[in-house]
Design a protein around this motif. Structure first.
Motif, PDB file in Angstrom:
ATOM      1  N   UNK A  27       0.862  -1.080   0.129  1.00  0.00           N
ATOM      2  CA  UNK A  27      -0.065   0.015   0.070  1.00  0.00           C
ATOM      3  C   UNK A  27       0.848   1.294  -0.019  1.00  0.00           C
ATOM      4  N   UNK A  28       0.479   2.225  -0.785  1.00  0.00           N
ATOM      5  CA  UNK A  28       1.123   3.406  -0.793  1.00  0.00           C
ATOM      6  C   UNK A  28       1.289   4.010   0.418  1.00  0.00           C
ATOM      7  N   UNK A  29       2.498   4.496   0.811  1.00  0.00           N
ATOM      8  CA  UNK A  29       2.704   5.128   2.138  1.00  0.00           C
ATOM      9  C   UNK A  29       2.155   6.214   2.542  1.00  0.00           C
ATOM     10  N   UNK A  30       1.869   7.117   1.176  1.00  0.00           N
ATOM     11  CA  UNK A  30       1.081   8.465   1.473  1.00  0.00           C
ATOM     12  C   UNK A  30      -0.396   7.977   2.055  1.00  0.00           C
ATOM     13  N   UNK A  31      -0.712   6.907   1.514  1.00  0.00           N
ATOM     14  CA  UNK A  31      -2.373   6.561   1.844  1.00  0.00           C
ATOM     15  C   UNK A  31      -2.151   6.226   3.454  1.00  0.00           C
ATOM     16  N   UNK A  32      -1.200   5.689   3.938  1.00  0.00           N
ATOM     17  CA  UNK A  32      -0.774   5.066   5.402  1.00  0.00           C
ATOM     18  C   UNK A  32      -0.723   6.598   6.162  1.00  0.00           C
ATOM     19  N   UNK A  33      -0.251   7.469   5.776  1.00  0.00           N
ATOM     20  CA  UNK A  33      -0.115   8.832   6.254  1.00  0.00           C
ATOM     21  C   UNK A  33      -1.625   9.454   6.403  1.00  0.00           C
ATOM     22  N   UNK A  34      -2.185   9.584   5.278  1.00  0.00           N
ATOM     23  CA  UNK A  34      -3.557  10.038   5.437  1.00  0.00           C
ATOM     24  C   UNK A  34      -4.584   9.177   6.136  1.00  0.00           C
ATOM     25  N   UNK A  35      -4.317   7.855   6.435  1.00  0.00           N
ATOM     26  CA  UNK A  35      -5.005   7.197   7.480  1.00  0.00           C
ATOM     27  C   UNK A  35      -4.821   7.509   8.781  1.00  0.00           C
ATOM     28  N   UNK A  36      -3.438   7.529   9.033  1.00  0.00           N
ATOM     29  CA  UNK A  36      -3.013   7.812  10.387  1.00  0.00           C
ATOM     30  C   UNK A  36      -3.564   9.484  10.894  1.00  0.00           C
ATOM     31  N   UNK A  37      -3.453  10.359   9.728  1.00  0.00           N
ATOM     32  CA  UNK A  37      -3.675  11.595  10.060  1.00  0.00           C
ATOM     33  C   UNK A  37      -5.299  11.712  10.195  1.00  0.00           C
ATOM     34  N   UNK A  38      -5.877  10.630   9.633  1.00  0.00           N
ATOM     35  CA  UNK A  38      -7.469  10.942   9.906  1.00  0.00           C
ATOM     36  C   UNK A  38      -7.766  10.430  11.208  1.00  0.00           C
ATOM     37  N   UNK A  39      -7.197   9.508  11.858  1.00  0.00           N
ATOM     38  CA  UNK A  39      -7.294   8.875  13.208  1.00  0.00           C
ATOM     39  C   UNK A  39      -6.974   9.879  14.151  1.00  0.00           C
ATOM     40  N   UNK A  40      -5.775  10.807  13.805  1.00  0.00           N
ATOM     41  CA  UNK A  40      -5.347  11.652  15.109  1.00  0.00           C
ATOM     42  C   UNK A  40      -6.444  13.000  15.067  1.00  0.00           C
ATOM     43  N   UNK A  41      -6.926  13.308  14.039  1.00  0.00           N
ATOM     44  CA  UNK A  41      -7.850  14.231  14.060  1.00  0.00           C
ATOM     45  C   UNK A  41      -9.219  13.899  15.176  1.00  0.00           C
ATOM     46  N   UNK A  42      -9.486  12.463  15.052  1.00  0.00           N
ATOM     47  CA  UNK A  42     -10.468  11.916  16.094  1.00  0.00           C
ATOM     48  C   UNK A  42      -9.875  11.748  17.266  1.00  0.00           C
ATOM     49  N   UNK A  43      -8.527  11.681  17.542  1.00  0.00           N
ATOM     50  CA  UNK A  43      -8.031  11.408  18.660  1.00  0.00           C
ATOM     51  C   UNK A  43      -7.927   9.900  19.083  1.00  0.00           C
ATOM     52  N   UNK A  44      -7.606   9.178  18.000  1.00  0.00           N
ATOM     53  CA  UNK A  44      -7.829   7.638  17.939  1.00  0.00           C
ATOM     54  C   UNK A  44      -6.521   7.200  17.661  1.00  0.00           C
ATOM     55  N   UNK A  45      -6.036   6.140  18.277  1.00  0.00           N
ATOM     56  CA  UNK A  45      -4.887   5.583  18.116  1.00  0.00           C
ATOM     57  C   UNK A  45      -5.030   4.012  17.853  1.00  0.00           C
ATOM     58  N   UNK A  46      -3.988   3.291  17.561  1.00  0.00           N
ATOM     59  CA  UNK A  46      -4.240   1.617  17.255  1.00  0.00           C
ATOM     60  C   UNK A  46      -4.871   0.826  18.352  1.00  0.00           C
TER      61      UNK A  46
END
Length: 448
Positions: free
Chosen positions: A367-386
């Motif tokens: 998977x494209x690392x840029x996609x992972x970056x935006x998935x991580x950023x989406x979770x951070x905006x909601x205050x979510x972690x793994x």
């Protein structure tokens, strides 16, 4: 009311009809068609240039363990194919000219959709290759091909799938990532494989005995892939064109005792606009696709190789084959950055079963690392972690996935083939929290 026809019922009914109407043995080992040769009329028609094909394929899959939902369930996907190939040189005297018309119908359910993958994450592979692109009737081929210069130059025009002529590969497996060309799975918004077709024209030129060059122009029309648009013939919703180029080398290598091989390198450019996977016009991350910037093209490159590497002295059609396929996609617009596929199969491992094959394949995607970056950023905006993976609002982080399949292709006759298989999926959907999955499968092919 929806009519569901089970494969075993089809086999029994075709056996009954064939035996009573055409008076032959449908399960004979040398039977070419389940419905027989029509007292020799079918072979006679082929010799006159009329070739008819009616085929049914069923793929069953059962999850043994693992996956997003580990409760076992058997799923079936199937496909009907109705087609004809016309040799127009024999029929009307047009030298080096062929035409083909085929219609397909898909039906069934997907084990990967329902049990293996996290429904919140994009799915890339499938335990049943013939599932997908809508459970509906489709015009899959309607083209004519003409040869010039002693057939060294060929033009083809009409409705067709891209991997019929570019980025094509053999399909010796049930798993989607191991079956056929790879681009339809990773850039499927612009590259349509069978059973989807689009308007296109291509040309191939053989400039040396073992070297071919091909190119073409195809419409990029998302409407063609919609479920109830299988007979869409207009180009009103066309978004651009896709231009592939491919160089193919088909040698008989001395290193492999003169056995045949095929090596292809190619690329494509799509002029249809495509959304960036993560950023807007100002380079800022945007969690919603509608807020991201448009790119003015999409592109990929590929390498396909297949080689017959060993054959018994008494039968050059048997032996060990190997294939390798690689794709590299545009990082700005594509979720899957690259794929790798390696497969081996041995045909005629047993003297008494010269047409059976044993196959082992591995396919992996990143998977494209840029996609992972935006998935991580989406979770951070909601205050979510793994640690919040079970939260419905959590966006799964996708990495890489590995698919492995071991199968045995049992060819009872040219009209009946069974392929039991076992599949292993590591990190389904590239999501680390989803357990690795074991799948038992069975492919059945009937040629009527």
């Amino acid at each position: 009311m929806k009519l569901s026809i089970k494969p075993f019922t089809i086999l029994l009914s075709s056996t009954f009809v064939s035996s009573t109407v055409f008076a032959f043995q449908p399960l004979a080992h040398d039977q070419k068609w389940m419905l027989g040769d029509w007292e020799g009329k079918r072979t006679q028609l082929e010799q006159q240039g009329y070739q008819f094909n009616v085929a049914f394929q069923n793929e069953s899959a059962l999850n043994l363990s693992g996956g997003y939902d580990d409760s076992p369930r058997l799923f079936n996907a199937n496909q009907w194919l109705f087609g004809t190939r016309l040799d127009l040189e024999k029929i009307v005297g047009w030298k080096d000219t062929q035409a083909q018309l085929s219609i397909t119908k898909r039906d069934g359910q997907s084990l990967s959709n329902d049990r293996i993958s996290d429904p919140r994450a994009s799915q890339f592979s499938s335990a049943q290759a013939i599932y997908g692109r809508g459970q509906w009737w489709r015009l899959t081929n309607a083209w004519i091909k003409k040869g010039f210069l002693d057939n060294n130059l060929q033009f083809k025009v009409g409705r067709m799938g891209l991997s019929d002529d570019f980025n094509g590969s053999h399909c010796e497996f049930q798993n989607l990532m191991l079956c056929g060309g790879q681009l339809g799975k990773t850039v499927g918004d612009v590259w349509f494989n069978s059973p989807v077709s689009q308007w296109g024209v291509n040309a191939k030129y053989q400039f040396l005995p073992t070297l071919w060059f091909g190119t073409g122009i195809y419409e990029v029309n998302p409407e063609n892939a919609l479920e109830r648009h299988g007979f869409n013939l207009d180009m009103n919703q066309r978004k651009g064109v896709l231009i592939p180029v491919e160089l193919a080398w088909k040698p008989n290598l001395v290193f492999f005792d003169g056995l045949s091989g095929e090596y292809k390198v190619g690329a494509f450019l799509s002029t249809a606009e495509a959304r960036n996977v993560s950023i807007d016009e100002n380079g800022n991350f945007q969690p919603k696709a509608v807020d991201r910037k448009w790119q003015n093209n999409k592109h990929s490159v590929w390498l396909n190789a297949q080689q017959h590497i060993f054959a018994p002295e008494d039968d050059s059609k048997r032996g060990l084959f190997i294939s390798a396929n690689f794709t590299l996609n545009d990082k700005a617009t594509t979720v899957v950055e690259n794929t790798q596929q390696l497969a081996l199969w041995y045909k005629g491992a047993f003297d008494q079963r010269p047409n059976d094959t044993v196959g082992l394949g591995l396919a992996r995607f990143d998977v494209n690392e840029r996609v992972r970056d935006h998935q991580n950023a989406s979770n951070q905006l909601l205050g979510l972690t793994e640690a919040d993976y079970t939260n419905p609002k959590y966006t799964p982080i996708q990495h890489d996935e590995l698919n492995i399949e071991l199968n045995y292709n049992f060819q009872w006759s040219p009209s009946l083939t069974l392929r039991p298989n076992i599949q292993y999926v590591h990190q389904p959907g590239g999501v680390k929290q989803v357990d690795d999955t074991w799948v038992a499968g069975l492919t059945m092919k009937l040629n009527f």
